[in-house]
Motif scaffolding. Structure first.
Motif, PDB file in Angstrom:
ATOM      1  N   VAL A 144       0.921  -1.242   0.012  1.00  0.00           N
ATOM      2  CA  VAL A 144      -0.056  -0.091  -0.831  1.00  0.00           C
ATOM      3  C   VAL A 144       1.405   1.280  -0.065  1.00  0.00           C
ATOM      4  CG1 VAL A 144      -1.952   1.409   1.851  1.00  0.00           C
ATOM      5  CG2 VAL A 144      -1.971  -1.170   1.029  1.00  0.00           C
ATOM      6  N   SER A 145       0.829   1.791  -1.220  1.00  0.00           N
ATOM      7  CA  SER A 145       1.711   3.862  -1.116  1.00  0.00           C
ATOM      8  C   SER A 145       0.602   4.823  -0.934  1.00  0.00           C
ATOM      9  CB  SER A 145       2.380   3.008  -2.492  1.00  0.00           C
ATOM     10  OG  SER A 145       1.667   3.862  -3.688  1.00  0.00           O
ATOM     11  N   VAL A 146       1.295   5.149   0.152  1.00  0.00           N
ATOM     12  CA  VAL A 146       0.456   7.083  -0.075  1.00  0.00           C
ATOM     13  C   VAL A 146       1.577   7.966  -0.270  1.00  0.00           C
ATOM     14  CG1 VAL A 146      -0.918   7.859   2.073  1.00  0.00           C
ATOM     15  CG2 VAL A 146      -0.790   5.859   1.872  1.00  0.00           C
ATOM     16  N   ARG A 147       0.392   8.656  -0.346  1.00  0.00           N
ATOM     17  CA  ARG A 147       1.513   9.935  -1.711  1.00  0.00           C
ATOM     18  C   ARG A 147       1.058  11.038  -1.450  1.00  0.00           C
ATOM     19  NH1 ARG A 147       0.823  11.274  -7.381  1.00  0.00           N
ATOM     20  NH2 ARG A 147      -0.239   8.875  -7.932  1.00  0.00           N
ATOM     21  N   VAL A 148       1.138  11.749  -2.035  1.00  0.00           N
ATOM     22  CA  VAL A 148       0.457  13.912  -1.742  1.00  0.00           C
ATOM     23  C   VAL A 148       0.584  14.194  -3.068  1.00  0.00           C
ATOM     24  CG1 VAL A 148      -0.510  16.014  -0.842  1.00  0.00           C
ATOM     25  CG2 VAL A 148       0.280  13.554   0.502  1.00  0.00           C
ATOM     26  N   VAL A 149      -0.598  14.629  -3.655  1.00  0.00           N
ATOM     27  CA  VAL A 149      -0.477  15.334  -5.227  1.00  0.00           C
ATOM     28  C   VAL A 149      -0.657  16.494  -4.351  1.00  0.00           C
ATOM     29  CG1 VAL A 149      -1.201  15.527  -7.512  1.00  0.00           C
ATOM     30  CG2 VAL A 149      -0.031  13.393  -6.701  1.00  0.00           C
ATOM     31  N   THR A 150      -0.275  17.654  -5.472  1.00  0.00           N
ATOM     32  CA  THR A 150      -1.186  19.100  -5.058  1.00  0.00           C
ATOM     33  C   THR A 150      -0.689  20.276  -6.332  1.00  0.00           C
ATOM     34  OG1 THR A 150       1.000  20.085  -3.772  1.00  0.00           O
ATOM     35  CG2 THR A 150       0.289  19.382  -2.527  1.00  0.00           C
ATOM     36  N   THR A 151      -2.016  20.918  -5.322  1.00  0.00           N
ATOM     37  CA  THR A 151      -2.873  22.001  -6.801  1.00  0.00           C
ATOM     38  C   THR A 151      -2.529  23.011  -6.098  1.00  0.00           C
ATOM     39  OG1 THR A 151      -5.139  21.537  -6.653  1.00  0.00           O
ATOM     40  CG2 THR A 151      -3.927  20.447  -8.014  1.00  0.00           C
ATOM     41  N   PRO A 152      -2.863  24.101  -6.242  1.00  0.00           N
ATOM     42  CA  PRO A 152      -3.284  25.241  -5.803  1.00  0.00           C
ATOM     43  C   PRO A 152      -3.871  25.451  -5.061  1.00  0.00           C
ATOM     44  CG  PRO A 152      -2.282  26.291  -8.050  1.00  0.00           C
ATOM     45  CD  PRO A 152      -2.546  24.580  -7.893  1.00  0.00           C
ATOM     46  N   ALA A 153      -5.608  25.043  -5.204  1.00  0.00           N
ATOM     47  CA  ALA A 153      -6.618  24.376  -4.552  1.00  0.00           C
ATOM     48  C   ALA A 153      -6.247  23.125  -3.747  1.00  0.00           C
ATOM     49  CB  ALA A 153      -7.877  25.230  -5.497  1.00  0.00           C
ATOM     50  N   GLU A 154      -5.665  22.385  -3.673  1.00  0.00           N
ATOM     51  CA  GLU A 154      -6.286  20.683  -3.953  1.00  0.00           C
ATOM     52  C   GLU A 154      -5.363  20.377  -2.658  1.00  0.00           C
ATOM     53  OE1 GLU A 154      -9.507  17.589  -4.736  1.00  0.00           O
ATOM     54  OE2 GLU A 154      -7.780  17.395  -5.997  1.00  0.00           O
TER      55      GLU A 154
END
Lengths: 220, 226
Positions: A144-154
């Motif tokens: 199970v991999s957990v990563r974060v993807v960001t945009t200016p709003a989210e």
């Protein structure tokens, strides 16, 4: 009217059954550890070890009672939450819980400092519940991999099990799109917390396997 | 005594492992239905403690699959679901006993003692027979008049289930449920075809498998055809 009453009654039955199941599991460990500890004389160190083991299921029971009180009040989805949470810190705490588990990879640092809307302890509980559910329902020896993807709003937490994905019924309530009274209590709680911050827990697809997204609004 | 513990919640699994080892059981513990099936099929366990709520297949399904594959190890189902319907379902799929969570550890031990006693008496009758037909559940040898008969896996399971319930009429639904897998549930004419295959394999003693009009089939001792 009678049909509506029957439906409400059946919803309560389903919800009560889901709650009873969640409570019985940690209760079994607590009651069992105590009974077994008292079956014979033990050293002080052994008793301390038993108490240490009991602490985890007791904490889980306390957390479940918090979940139930959250679910018992009307949902608060209007307006922007006043509190802000450090997502990187939440993920770092979850990563430290699983640091000995080779089947879990949580990339807490990649996104850097990320602030999202929501109360940090409560959001931490929600994300923990989703990640734990993912680990429990990974298929075979999937990682199970957990990563974060960001945009200016989210900020989007992407939870993926590879190569074999999750068991088909694992995210049934997400696939349905609505919460049901018989849904697993933990997922229901997680969805409520996240939705109250203006976010969502949704099912995505990718690499031929299920991917779960926890979508959070960025703060500021 | 060797126990297989199947429980997905790590805390409860750890508790069961430690506590049962303290009672001098040899314990192997797994956390999902697939591992449970592969361990149980490998054999050598005196009893299986099987949680109903598993992340992949539920305990009822695991229990039924093991029985259809000829695993006769006593099974104690463990569950947080206490309803009468669940208890009946558990016993109907071949479990030997049922214990609701939370449970007293002493009661778990007592129930394990009881089902392993029953298991031992069942093992004594490892060879099932009806007239000149004999089926050895351990070696999987089948003979008619002491002459070996080669059966496919499905034919073997079908004959075994008929012999375990010799003299009782069995519906096609009952046969489908106990002989075939969940994923492979047969049409009723497939059952008729397999009964026909089995009768042919058993030669003159195929006539001991009788059609029960309006119900299904049974096997009963009697004269084999000449």
């Amino acid at each position: 009217m009678s049909d509506a009453r029957d439906t409400a009654g059946s919803d309560i039955d389903l919800f009560a059954a889901a709650v009873a199941h969640e409570i019985r599991t940690p209760l079994t460990a607590v009651a069992g550890e105590i009974e077994v500890a008292l079956r014979r004389d033990r050293s002080a160190a052994e008793y301390r070890e038993v108490l240490r083991r009991i602490a985890a299921p007791v904490s889980e029971l306390v957390a479940i009672s918090g979940d139930l009180s959250l679910l018992s009040r009307p949902s608060r989805r209007s307006g922007r939450p006043a509190a802000a949470a450090r997502l990187d810190l939440i993920l770092a705490r979850i990563a430290s819980r699983h640091h000995e588990n080779d089947a879990v990879r949580i990339d807490a640092d990649a996104a850097g400092l990320v602030r999202v809307a929501g109360d940090e302890p409560r959001l931490g509980r929600a994300i923990t519940l989703v990640v734990d559910h993912a680990i429990r329902h990974r298929r075979g020896h999937a990682t199970v991999s957990v990563r974060v993807v960001t945009t200016p709003a989210e900020a989007r937490i992407v939870i993926h099990a590879h190569p074999s994905g999750f068991w088909p019924h694992a995210w049934e309530s997400l696939r349905r799109g609505t919460s049901g009274p018989g849904d697993p209590l933990r997922l229901r709680t997680a969805r409520r917390i996240v939705e109250e911050t203006g976010g969502a827990v949704v099912l995505g697809t990718g690499s031929g396997a299920d991917v779960v997204h926890v979508e959070l609004r960025r703060d500021g | 005594m060797r126990l297989l513990v199947v429980e997905d919640e790590a805390v409860t699994r750890g508790f069961l492992e430690r506590s049962l080892r303290e009672e001098l059981f040899h314990v192997e513990a797994v956390g999902d239905g697939e591992s449970a099936e592969s361990h149980a099929l490998a054999g050598g366990f005196d009893a299986i403690v099987l949680d109903v709520m598993l992340p992949d297949h539920d305990g009822f399904t695991v229990c039924r699959r093991l029985r259809t594959r000829g695993v006769d190890t006593p099974i104690l189902l463990l569950t947080g679901r206490h309803g009468v319907a669940d208890r009946i379902r558990g016993l109907d799929v071949g479990a030997d006993d049922y214990l609701g969570k939370p449970f007293a550890f002493e009661e778990l031990l007592a129930r394990l003692r009881a089902i392993t006693r029953r298991g031992r008496s069942r093992q004594l009758s490892a060879v099932l027979s009806c007239g000149p037909i004999e089926l050895d559940q351990q070696t999987r040898d089948v003979t008619v008049d002491k002459a070996p008969v080669v059966l496919s896996d499905t034919e073997f399971r079908l004959l075994r289930y008929l012999l375990l319930r010799a003299g009782k009429p069995l519906s096609r639904e009952d046969l489908a449920q106990h002989v075939w897998d969940d994923d492979d549930s047969p049409e009723s004419n497939v059952i008729d075809v397999y009964i026909s295959y089995l009768r042919k394999r058993l030669g003159r003693c195929g006539s001991l498998i009788r059609t029960v009009r309006g119900v299904g089939y049974t096997i009963a001792a009697g004269e084999c055809a000449t």
